[in-house]
Motif scaffolding. Structure first.
Motif, PDB file in Angstrom:
ATOM      1  N   UNK A 114       0.835  -1.197   0.000  1.00 54.95           N
ATOM      2  CA  UNK A 114       0.000   0.000   0.000  1.00 54.95           C
ATOM      3  C   UNK A 114       0.869   1.246   0.000  1.00 54.95           C
ATOM      4  N   UNK A 115       0.303   2.335  -0.479  1.00 52.78           N
ATOM      5  CA  UNK A 115       0.962   3.632  -0.441  1.00 52.78           C
ATOM      6  C   UNK A 115       0.183   4.513   0.517  1.00 52.78           C
ATOM      7  N   UNK A 116       0.899   5.109   1.444  1.00 51.81           N
ATOM      8  CA  UNK A 116       0.312   5.997   2.430  1.00 51.81           C
ATOM      9  C   UNK A 116       0.880   7.386   2.180  1.00 51.81           C
ATOM     10  N   UNK A 117       0.049   8.393   2.171  1.00 48.11           N
ATOM     11  CA  UNK A 117       0.532   9.764   1.991  1.00 48.11           C
ATOM     12  C   UNK A 117      -0.375  10.722   2.742  1.00 48.11           C
ATOM     13  N   UNK A 118       0.125  11.934   2.947  1.00 47.42           N
ATOM     14  CA  UNK A 118      -0.608  12.941   3.705  1.00 47.42           C
ATOM     15  C   UNK A 118      -0.596  14.236   2.903  1.00 47.42           C
ATOM     16  N   UNK A 119      -1.723  14.926   2.921  1.00 48.34           N
ATOM     17  CA  UNK A 119      -1.791  16.248   2.295  1.00 48.34           C
ATOM     18  C   UNK A 119      -2.097  17.285   3.369  1.00 48.34           C
ATOM     19  N   UNK A 120      -1.510  18.454   3.187  1.00 46.86           N
ATOM     20  CA  UNK A 120      -1.809  19.600   4.054  1.00 46.86           C
ATOM     21  C   UNK A 120      -2.612  20.581   3.221  1.00 46.86           C
ATOM     22  N   UNK A 121      -3.705  21.063   3.779  1.00 48.13           N
ATOM     23  CA  UNK A 121      -4.564  21.991   3.053  1.00 48.13           C
ATOM     24  C   UNK A 121      -5.218  22.943   4.036  1.00 48.13           C
ATOM     25  N   UNK A 122      -5.789  23.986   3.466  1.00 50.67           N
ATOM     26  CA  UNK A 122      -6.486  24.972   4.272  1.00 50.67           C
ATOM     27  C   UNK A 122      -7.845  25.230   3.651  1.00 50.67           C
ATOM     28  N   UNK A 123      -8.867  25.373   4.471  1.00 51.51           N
ATOM     29  CA  UNK A 123     -10.180  25.691   3.913  1.00 51.51           C
ATOM     30  C   UNK A 123     -10.233  27.110   3.342  1.00 51.51           C
ATOM     31  N   UNK A 124      -9.177  27.899   3.575  1.00 47.96           N
ATOM     32  CA  UNK A 124      -9.159  29.292   3.125  1.00 47.96           C
ATOM     33  C   UNK A 124      -8.376  29.510   1.839  1.00 47.96           C
ATOM     34  N   UNK A 125      -7.715  28.478   1.334  1.00 48.04           N
ATOM     35  CA  UNK A 125      -6.973  28.581   0.072  1.00 48.04           C
ATOM     36  C   UNK A 125      -7.246  27.334  -0.754  1.00 48.04           C
ATOM     37  N   UNK A 126      -6.863  27.378  -2.007  1.00 46.90           N
ATOM     38  CA  UNK A 126      -7.042  26.220  -2.878  1.00 46.90           C
ATOM     39  C   UNK A 126      -5.726  25.480  -3.084  1.00 46.90           C
ATOM     40  N   UNK A 127      -4.780  25.699  -2.207  1.00 49.25           N
ATOM     41  CA  UNK A 127      -3.451  25.098  -2.342  1.00 49.25           C
ATOM     42  C   UNK A 127      -3.374  23.834  -1.485  1.00 49.25           C
ATOM     43  N   UNK A 128      -2.824  22.792  -2.088  1.00 49.06           N
ATOM     44  CA  UNK A 128      -2.625  21.528  -1.389  1.00 49.06           C
ATOM     45  C   UNK A 128      -1.156  21.158  -1.491  1.00 49.06           C
ATOM     46  N   UNK A 129      -0.564  20.773  -0.367  1.00 50.04           N
ATOM     47  CA  UNK A 129       0.819  20.287  -0.355  1.00 50.04           C
ATOM     48  C   UNK A 129       0.783  18.826   0.061  1.00 50.04           C
ATOM     49  N   UNK A 130       1.432  17.978  -0.714  1.00 49.86           N
ATOM     50  CA  UNK A 130       1.394  16.536  -0.449  1.00 49.86           C
ATOM     51  C   UNK A 130       2.772  16.018  -0.071  1.00 49.86           C
ATOM     52  N   UNK A 131       2.766  14.980   0.747  1.00 47.24           N
ATOM     53  CA  UNK A 131       4.008  14.305   1.113  1.00 47.24           C
ATOM     54  C   UNK A 131       4.410  13.358  -0.007  1.00 47.24           C
ATOM     55  N   UNK A 132       5.596  12.812   0.116  1.00 46.03           N
ATOM     56  CA  UNK A 132       5.968  11.706  -0.752  1.00 46.03           C
ATOM     57  C   UNK A 132       5.251  10.462  -0.238  1.00 46.03           C
ATOM     58  N   UNK A 133       5.300   9.407  -0.982  1.00 46.28           N
ATOM     59  CA  UNK A 133       4.593   8.172  -0.634  1.00 46.28           C
ATOM     60  C   UNK A 133       5.427   7.357   0.350  1.00 46.28           C
ATOM     61  N   UNK A 134       4.756   6.827   1.357  1.00 43.86           N
ATOM     62  CA  UNK A 134       5.366   5.855   2.262  1.00 43.86           C
ATOM     63  C   UNK A 134       4.845   4.489   1.861  1.00 43.86           C
ATOM     64  N   UNK A 135       5.764   3.578   1.556  1.00 43.22           N
ATOM     65  CA  UNK A 135       5.372   2.226   1.151  1.00 43.22           C
ATOM     66  C   UNK A 135       5.119   1.391   2.405  1.00 43.22           C
ATOM     67  N   UNK A 136       3.959   0.730   2.437  1.00 43.04           N
ATOM     68  CA  UNK A 136       3.595  -0.129   3.561  1.00 43.04           C
ATOM     69  C   UNK A 136       3.383  -1.537   3.017  1.00 43.04           C
TER      70      UNK A 136
END
Length: 187
Positions: A114-136
């Motif tokens: 599986x690939x696990x990843x996390x995104x950081x976002x704000x309800x006040x902007x349309x910008x999303x920052x994503x992590x690299x993939x962690x292999x599980x």
């Protein structure tokens, strides 16, 4: 007309100067998941740590981090809510150069990669920052004695059976002493 234009420009400049600046690009944030790879046996759980850092010269908007898990081969349907009870966690506002750390405890429910990843976002902007993939990698280890239950699984029915036989034998002996044999009538 010129006065109205000057007034609007002046008010806009004052508002822009007094409004807090916020980090506005995906490059302003970094999202890092640790460990970078995991190997688990089905039924085990593991902690992951997520660091969100603001590299901008201005604070961020209030941030939320969201965990997602997928099967890159699409051989298994993955519902991340089966792995952890909380998928989104608040980070809040990060000042320039600040880092926040969020942790999750995950427990896979099926074997595979599986690939696990996390995104950081704000309800006040349309910008999303994503992590690299962690292999599980999740191994399906079958055991005859999961969690040490085998002795109990064998002993309990054995004890119940022994008690039943003891009761049956005792009942038959009592009837023989009285001169009766089960299934036969006295003549």
């Amino acid at each position: 007309m010129r006065t109205v234009f000057a007034l609007v420009v002046g008010i806009g400049a004052v508002l822009a100067h007094n409004a807090p600046a916020t980090a506005q690009t995906a490059d302003d944030l970094s999202v890092v998941v640790e460990p970078a790879a995991m190997r688990l046996v089905l039924g085990e759980n593991a902690d992951i740590s997520v660091s969100v850092s603001n590299h901008a010269d201005a604070p961020t908007s209030a941030l939320i981090v969201h965990l997602d898990i997928t099967d890159p081969l699409q051989s298994t349907s993955v519902d991340p809510e089966d792995w952890t009870s909380t998928l989104s966690k608040p980070v809040g506002v990060l000042g320039p150069g600040d880092t926040a750390v969020v942790t999750w405890n995950v427990q896979p429910i099926s074997p595979g990669t599986f690939w696990l990843y996390v995104v950081a976002l704000s309800p006040h902007t349309e910008i999303v920052s994503a992590s690299t993939v962690t292999r599980v990698d999740v191994d399906d280890e079958r055991s005859l004695n999961p969690d040490g239950i085998l002795p109990v699984a064998i002993a309990v029915p054995g004890i119940v059976g022994a008690l039943f036989l003891a009761q049956l034998t005792s009942t038959r002996r009592g009837r023989r002493r009285q001169g009766e044999t089960p299934g036969r009538s006295s003549r």
